[in-house]
Write a protein that holds these residues in place. Structure first.
Motif, PDB file in Angstrom:
ATOM      1  N   LEU A 180       1.109  -1.326  -0.342  1.00  0.00           N
ATOM      2  CA  LEU A 180       0.189  -0.136  -0.168  1.00  0.00           C
ATOM      3  C   LEU A 180       0.825   1.733   0.678  1.00  0.00           C
ATOM      4  O   LEU A 180       0.562   2.056  -0.315  1.00  0.00           O
ATOM      5  N   ILE A 204      -3.301   2.463  -6.027  1.00  0.00           N
ATOM      6  CA  ILE A 204      -2.949   3.968  -5.520  1.00  0.00           C
ATOM      7  C   ILE A 204      -2.136   4.824  -5.651  1.00  0.00           C
ATOM      8  O   ILE A 204      -2.352   6.010  -5.231  1.00  0.00           O
ATOM      9  N   ILE A 231      -7.357   3.402  -0.650  1.00  0.00           N
ATOM     10  CA  ILE A 231      -6.433   2.537   0.173  1.00  0.00           C
ATOM     11  C   ILE A 231      -7.701   1.251   0.236  1.00  0.00           C
ATOM     12  O   ILE A 231      -7.103  -0.366   0.243  1.00  0.00           O
ATOM     13  N   ILE A 270      -4.661  -0.956   6.773  1.00  0.00           N
ATOM     14  CA  ILE A 270      -5.121   0.557   5.658  1.00  0.00           C
ATOM     15  C   ILE A 270      -5.169   1.343   6.245  1.00  0.00           C
ATOM     16  O   ILE A 270      -4.467   2.677   5.739  1.00  0.00           O
TER      17      ILE A 270
END
Length: 200
Positions: A61, A118, A138, A186
């Motif tokens: 992420l 992302i 995300i 997240i």
């Protein structure tokens, strides 16, 4: 004044990353791949599923946040390709083509897609770099772009083993046990975006 310096420094660092040479960006992509490999070793095996809990999703992420769509995606391609080729840095210090074709291979594909998504949002929409909006972005990347190919790969692997999984069994093996940990990752990645990425 200190807050203004912080905002200025944050913007300067972000712009320096974006404006760095191709060679530097490739090196940063490799470093992010290494970070992903390190985080993959933080692992909690689960007895009822071949899919373990790992911390590597957090690195995935963050790769899009810091490196953007092209080089964030490259970092995950390097992670997957080098892991298949010769570096045993998948979960549990594993590697090779058999891992990619195994129960968790679909999640590895999802890492590449999620990082690109992302990175695309981060690059294009500066206003989306705040906590709330980025948590939503995300979250979509995590629960859709990683889990859809991940669950598909798990189902195909199980079928190849002679076991046809129903939807409930599939979700219990590949999604449900990971929800709470993923929410933490997240929120952590969204916090990274809020703190380190400029909003203009």
């Amino acid at each position: 004044m200190n807050l203004e310096k912080y905002y200025s420094a944050r913007k300067n660092v972000f712009e320096r990353i974006q404006d760095s040479s191709t060679a530097t960006k490739v090196l940063m992509s490799f470093m992010m791949a290494c970070f992903t490999g390190i985080m993959a070793q933080i692992i909690i095996p689960l007895p009822w599923t071949p899919v373990p809990i790992t911390a590597q999703t957090f690195a995935v992420l963050c790769s899009g946040l810091f490196l953007g769509k092209k080089y964030g995606c490259l970092s995950q391609i390097l992670y997957v390709v080098l892991g298949i080729a010769f570096i045993p840095w998948f979960g549990g210090m594993t590697g090779g083509l058999d891992v990619f074709l195994g129960a968790t291979g679909g999640f590895l594909v999802g890492f590449i897609i999620a990082s690109y998504f992302i990175g695309s949002i981060t690059e294009k929409y500066a206003e989306a770099r705040n906590f709330t909006k980025m948590a939503l972005v995300i979250g979509i990347a995590n629960f859709a772009l990683i889990y859809i190919p991940g669950l598909a790969g798990l189902a195909l692997w199980s079928s190849a083993q002679g076991v046809t999984l129903g939807i409930v069994d599939l979700l219990m093996m590949g999604l449900v046990p990971f929800i709470m940990g993923d929410i933490v990752k997240i929120l952590g990645a969204a916090s990274v975006s809020k703190v380190f990425l400029p909003k203009e």
